[in-house]
Write an enzyme that holds these catalytic residues in place. Structure first.
Site, short mmCIF file in Angstrom:
data_model
loop_
_atom_site.label_atom_id
_atom_site.label_comp_id
_atom_site.label_asym_id
_atom_site.label_seq_id
_atom_site.Cartn_x
_atom_site.Cartn_y
_atom_site.Cartn_z
N THR A 77 0.85 -1.22 -0.16
CA THR A 77 0.12 -0.08 -0.02
C THR A 77 0.93 1.23 -0.10
O THR A 77 0.87 2.21 -0.78
CB THR A 77 -0.91 -0.07 1.28
N ASN A 145 -5.80 -9.39 -7.84
CA ASN A 145 -5.77 -10.19 -6.56
C ASN A 145 -7.06 -10.99 -6.53
O ASN A 145 -7.32 -11.81 -5.92
CB ASN A 145 -5.59 -9.09 -5.51
N GLN A 173 0.84 -9.80 -6.27
CA GLN A 173 0.27 -11.12 -6.33
C GLN A 173 0.96 -12.30 -7.37
O GLN A 173 0.70 -13.24 -7.42
CB GLN A 173 -1.23 -11.12 -7.03
N SER A 191 4.92 -6.86 -1.88
CA SER A 191 4.66 -7.11 -0.22
C SER A 191 4.78 -8.26 0.60
O SER A 191 5.04 -9.46 0.02
CB SER A 191 3.12 -7.21 -0.32
N HIS A 193 3.76 -9.89 3.10
CA HIS A 193 2.93 -11.15 3.86
C HIS A 193 2.13 -11.83 2.73
O HIS A 193 1.59 -12.85 2.99
CB HIS A 193 1.84 -10.54 4.64
N THR A 229 13.48 4.69 10.89
CA THR A 229 14.28 3.92 11.41
C THR A 229 13.71 2.62 10.44
O THR A 229 12.56 2.03 10.87
CB THR A 229 14.49 3.58 12.71
N CYS A 314 -13.40 -5.32 2.33
CA CYS A 314 -12.86 -3.92 2.28
C CYS A 314 -12.33 -4.29 3.89
O CYS A 314 -12.78 -5.31 4.58
CB CYS A 314 -13.74 -3.04 2.20
N1 PMP Z 1 -1.89 -4.62 -4.22
C1 PMP Z 1 -2.57 -5.76 -4.19
C2 PMP Z 1 -2.62 -6.35 -5.64
C3 PMP Z 1 -3.06 -6.59 -3.28
O1 PMP Z 1 -3.59 -7.65 -3.22
C4 PMP Z 1 -2.71 -6.02 -1.90
C5 PMP Z 1 -3.11 -6.63 -0.55
N2 PMP Z 1 -4.53 -6.94 -0.40
C6 PMP Z 1 -2.18 -4.79 -1.73
C7 PMP Z 1 -1.44 -4.07 -2.81
C8 PMP Z 1 -1.69 -4.19 -0.26
O2 PMP Z 1 -0.58 -4.95 0.29
P1 PMP Z 1 -0.01 -4.42 1.63
O3 PMP Z 1 -0.88 -5.43 2.52
O4 PMP Z 1 1.13 -4.94 1.82
O5 PMP Z 1 -0.32 -2.88 2.13
#
Ligand code: PMP
Length: 388
Positions: A77, A145, A173, A191, A193, A229, A314
């Protein structure tokens, strides 16, 4: 994935987030013993700096590009915002971008997509022909996604070159799942996670010389693109996760996903939203259940032990109709009756079988359509272990 309460649960929501890999957890635990601020000159600080720079190197190697291009952020994000928000010039985004791209610039021009969810290259070419003389940035995600549809990034780059435009891609993705010469892009958002690393860490790969003014100001960290940091634990976790992700077996996942889709389409041939032959991620299926709201489906699957989602859950946890499906021309009714199943590299046939049974059971109970499946099986009390 893991047992929660009495019933064992199956996690089919990898596109939302992937479970933390055990090797990543271990790497992060070890990094927790390091004391020091990477900007400090003493040996404690230098040790932390070394860890951060070797992690940067590992991320860069995994992506096949120069490490100085990698800027650590708090996630995709932030990376998307950094790429677009203060870009000095015209911004063009596809209609199916994640909100963290789509909503960043009020003045962004939108490129439509086909009914298959693929960005319209002719439209992009035409938009770029109307050259205003100012720098132009195109943002097209590598894979969507919600639908898993892979975008023609190489063609986007080619068209952009012709018009001297820059290309950013939200590749969250696709990384680890799709091979691509990532170095061809001017900017890439990643990202942690989504790769089996921790949440709250990501990076923006960036080329020097882009007309971008960083919006987080303060210290000069991350080459002044992102003050603050550094998140050492997250950074080492992300480096370990991206390396591990390259070993994932998505061919196996594709077989599972295809089997799931074959079985579901035996129950209802209209259930598959994305055509099987579409170029898409091997782990994602989008399923339509006539007359049953996405929200009802998600709750019903949850009761049966399966974690799935609607494309556009959401942050409030509410399910909205999908802007992505809308852009692909889905009518509102159908749009609100769709779920996304996104499996992992370690999912198994038993889980797929259980899911199909659950799907049939919910379909027969709740849908106004009639099952065409001959072997009536009910998945009400289907229980099994994740990974078994
Ligand atoms: N872009 C896409 C295509 C995603 O699927 C997501 C996560 N839902 C994000 C951006 C946002 O990633 P993050 O959770 O690391 O901010």
């Amino acid at each position: 994935m893991a047992a929660q309460g009495a019933k064992l649960r199956v996690y089919f929501d990898y596109n939302a987030t992937a479970p933390l890999r055990s090797s990543v957890r271990q790497t992060m635990i070890e990094a927790m013993d390091l004391v020091g601020n990477a900007s400090s000159v003493h040996s404690f600080g230098r040790d932390v700096r070394k860890k951060i720079e070797s992690s940067r190197q590992r991320v860069a190697i995994a992506l096949g590009l120069e490490s100085k291009r990698v800027i650590f952020t708090s996630g995709a994000t932030e990376s998307n915002n950094l790429a677009l928000k203060n870009f000095s010039g015209r911004v063009i985004v596809s209609a199916i971008e994640h909100d963290s791209v789509f909503k960043v610039r009020d003045d962004a021009v939108t490129i439509p997509v086909s009914t298959d969810g693929v960005v319209d290259l002719d439209n992009l070419d035409k938009l770029l022909e109307k050259n205003s003389g100012e720098p132009t940035l195109i943002s097209v995600m590598a894979a969507n996604n919600e639908t898993g549809v892979i975008q023609p990034l190489a063609e986007v780059v080619q068209i952009a070159k012709k018009h001297r435009a820059y290309v950013h891609s939200d590749a969250v993705q696709a990384i680890g799942k799709v091979e691509f010469p990532w170095h061809m892009l001017d900017m890439i958002s990643v990202s942690g996670h989504k790769l089996g690393g921790p949440a709250g860490i990501g990076c923006l790969v960036i080329n020097t010389g882009l007309p971008i003014v960083p919006y987080i100001k303060g210290g000069g960290q991350e080459r002044s693109y992102r003050a603050g940091t550094e998140n050492l634990i997250g950074i080492v976790g992300m480096a370990a996760a991206i390396e591990e992700s390259l070993k994932d077996n998505w061919i196996h996942a594709k077989k599972l996903r295809d089997t799931l889709e074959d079985l579901i389409s035996e129950i209802d041939p209209d259930a598959l939203v994305i055509k099987k032959e579409t170029n898409r991620l091997s782990n994602t299926a989008v399923l339509y259940m006539a007359g049953v709201k996405s929200e009802t489906q998600i709750m019903s699957f949850d009761l049966k032990g399966f974690a799935v989602s609607a494309g556009a859950a959401c942050s409030s946890g509410k399910v909205k109709t999908s802007r992505v499906l809308e852009a692909m021309g889905f009518n509102t009714d159908k749009n609100g009756q769709v779920i996304r199943v996104s499996i992992g590299p370690n999912s198994n046939f038993k889980e797929i079988d259980g899911f199909v049974r659950a799907w049939q059971s919910i379909y027969e109970k709740c849908s106004n359509a009639k099952s065409k499946y001959v072997n009536n099986v009910r998945g009400d009390d289907y229980e099994f272990a994740y990974g078994a």
